[in-house]
Design an enzyme around this catalytic site. Structure first.
Site, PDB file in Angstrom:
ATOM      1  CD  GLU A 247     -21.414 -50.902  -1.145  1.00  0.00           C
ATOM      2  OE1 GLU A 247     -22.166 -50.859  -0.138  1.00  0.00           O
ATOM      3  OE2 GLU A 247     -20.783 -51.925  -1.482  1.00  0.00           O
TER       4      GLU A 247
ATOM      5  CG  ASP B 176      -5.005 -50.061  15.828  1.00  0.00           C
ATOM      6  OD1 ASP B 176      -4.340 -49.110  16.258  1.00  0.00           O
ATOM      7  OD2 ASP B 176      -4.882 -51.237  16.238  1.00  0.00           O
TER       8      ASP B 176
END
Length: 613
Positions: free
Chosen positions: A314, A226
């Protein structure tokens, strides 16, 4: 004049097909779920996570690839959940963490990816950090997480600068200190209950790394960010003479008052997507460039997303970030999707385009060129929870565009025209290469609830004088035509009233009905996958009638008639799908105005769409 001679012209390549390894988001159709309004399981009139889980089969049958959930975090709901009090928990209004886990698990069972909203520009004023900041006082580490400043004036009685809130009114609020005296001011680019974080503070960056990992560990596949262009503010927070707004519109055929630079290029049509614009009619000293606002699109935001990119990596190569960044020109927006930053960015230039052939061609071509330059897919969108639904927007005199929310006293959109053009725009969108986003209910053809009484609207922008609010596009969905509340809730309750005529839009009134909007969407998504349109390329089909926007994408030709006259289709092409009825004249098939058709060549001898040069 025969179809095969009147429609023949040439093709102009624009963007090549994607090659090499592709991740799911390169071609995905993502369905936005606004939790308050999707489905209510417990009868309180507000949608919730169990309700979404119960209705996930609808998304699987529709044929989308993923869902994006607007915020469901713990929140006082001052801005419908975009005021987050706890990023690691679910608000009781929507359920529990266990409900979130169950939703993610069920979605994955159905083959759907799950993207969740992240709100990093600001927190709720009820967040533990902000409450600690108020208690700790000026100069404390707790206040350093936010943008607290001393006021101007002899007694600090004036705001630190002249910034205004996007929702209307001052962008600063003064606090009362523990001893009862007027104290510092804090910045809030949105509501007073949404204090902006200070992203120059390493503690803020580390907190959001932790939040990302919390949800990645629970199995989410991505994050919609956002206000992605707003995190970093210009050092010193200088005054700015411009005005910020969530959305804005330029009238068809007119240029905005600011300098759009390379936005227009060769096509001669202005972008209609400024998130910030300068009111040059009232202030001669205002900044000219839409990106010069010191609270938007600062260079430092890109390092934030490079950092987040490393966090997602990751967890493997299949997690993604999508930016809500109201940035122009498109070359600036493309900087958010460089190889080591985000993976997608919403294309508000396309959302904002009017139903005009030159403007549509311009925004499509510029979008593809900008994203091709950084090796990223283009992401197409027509509606979301912040803008007037496109099935109504195209029924306004402006014929699309990025209009502000409508009040009950504004002109009522032409429902029939809006739906006809909206369906045509959807087939244009879904025929384009790249990814696409759908907003809940658009597959039903839902219009904006323009007659929603102002006193029932809950958007904070209404109370702050910042406009008519965005509630008209957030009304609970109609699932069953004859059920109380149209099946949204077992009790029939709805947090916003539904228009009485929505029975005709209900899902059960459209399923299996040839020509219904739901069946059009479902067929389009099936064909889009069958013909690999998402991973395709684009070449313009240059026709004799410039009102028909036509392009080839692999085996498929997409043609949208934006003009006022029928257009003859070639007889060596098979009709795959049309947004509305086609017409027959003297044995020839014609494309009516405000209609889009998908065609497939049937003649092996013809190498170019609609025939050779």
């Amino acid at each position: 004049m025969s179809a095969t001679t009147s429609t023949v012209c040439r093709t102009s390549p624009v963007s090549p097909p994607r090659t090499g390894t592709q991740q799911w988001w390169h071609t995905a159709v993502v369905y936005q779920v606004y939790p308050r309004s999707f489905a209510d399981s417990d009868g309180d009139g507000v949608g919730d996570l169990p309700g979404i889980t119960q209705r996930l089969g609808h998304l699987a049958r529709l044929g989308v690839d993923a869902l994006w959930l607007s915020p469901f975090y713990t929140s006082p709901q001052a801005d419908a959940g975009y005021d987050v009090a706890d990023y690691r928990d679910v608000d009781p209004l929507f359920g529990t963490l266990a409900d979130a886990d169950a939703l993610i698990e069920r979605a994955h069972q159905l083959g759907l990816k799950v993207v969740i909203d992240l709100v990093p520009n600001h927190t709720s004023s009820e967040h533990a950090w902000f409450r600690a900041a108020l208690a700790a006082g000026p100069g404390s580490p707790e206040r350093a997480r936010y943008l607290f400043r001393e006021g101007r004036g002899s007694r600090g009685e004036l705001p630190p600068n002249n910034w205004r809130s996007v929702f209307g009114g001052e962008g600063w609020t003064r606090v009362t200190e523990a001893d009862g005296t007027p104290g510092q001011w804090y910045l809030h680019l949105f509501d007073t209950t949404q204090p902006d974080l200070d992203w120059s503070n390493p503690e803020v960056a580390e907190e959001f790394r932790s939040v990302l990992r919390f949800w990645l560990d629970r199995g989410v596949d991505g994050f919609r960010v956002d206000v992605a262009h707003g995190l970093v503010k210009k050092e010193g927070l200088p005054d700015w003479a411009g005005h910020s707004s969530m959305v804005s519109e330029t009238e068809h055929g007119e240029l905005p008052t600011h300098d759009v630079g390379d936005v227009i290029e060769d096509a001669g049509d202005a972008d209609a997507t400024p998130a910030t614009h300068t009111d040059t009619d009232t202030d001669a000293d205002a900044d000219a460039d839409v990106n010069d606002g010191p609270m938007w699109n600062q260079p430092g935001v890109h390092e934030v997303y490079r950092d987040w990119h490393r966090v997602l990596a990751e967890y493997g190569p299949d997690r993604m970030l999508v930016a809500e960044a109201w940035v122009e020109p498109l070359s600036a927006l493309a900087e958010y999707v460089r190889e080591d930053e985000m993976h997608q960015a919403f294309n508000f230039a396309f959302l904002s385009a009017h139903w005009h052939p030159h403007e549509l061609r311009s925004v499509v071509e510029r979008s593809l060129h900008a994203n091709d330059a950084v090796g990223a897919p283009t992401t197409w969108v027509l509606s979301n929870h912040d803008v007037v639904r496109h099935h109504s927007r195209f029924g306004l005199p402006s014929a699309g565009g990025n209009v502000e929310a409508l009040s009950p006293t504004d002109p009522v959109p032409d429902a029939e025209l809006g739906l006809r053009r909206g369906r045509a725009a959807t087939l244009l969108q879904l025929g384009l290469p790249g990814s696409a986003y759908l907003y809940q209910g658009e597959e039903l053809g839902l219009p904006e609830h323009t007659l929603l009484p102002m006193e029932l609207r809950q958007d904070p922008a209404v109370a702050r004088g910042g406009g008519n609010g965005r509630d008209g596009c957030r009304v609970p969905l109609p699932w069953e035509a004859d059920a109380p509340g149209f099946g949204f809730s077992p009790s029939g309750a709805t947090w916003l009233p539904q228009p009485a005529d929505w029975a005709t839009y209900a899902l059960d009134a459209q399923k299996g009905v040839p020509g219904s909007t739901f069946e059009m969407y479902r067929t389009a998504l099936r064909l889009r996958r069958s013909y690999s349109l998402g991973s395709g390329g684009l070449a313009w089909v240059d026709l004799e009638d410039e009102d028909v926007v036509a392009f080839g994408n692999g085996e498929v030709v997409v043609a949208a008639n934006t003009g006022g006259h029928d257009y003859p289709l070639p007889d060596d092409h098979e009709v795959l799908l049309a947004s509305g009825p086609l017409r027959e004249h003297d044995g020839e098939t014609h494309l009516p105005p405000d209609t889009t058709v998908w065609l497939r060549r049937t003649s092996a001898e013809r190498r170019e769409p609609f025939g050779p040069d």
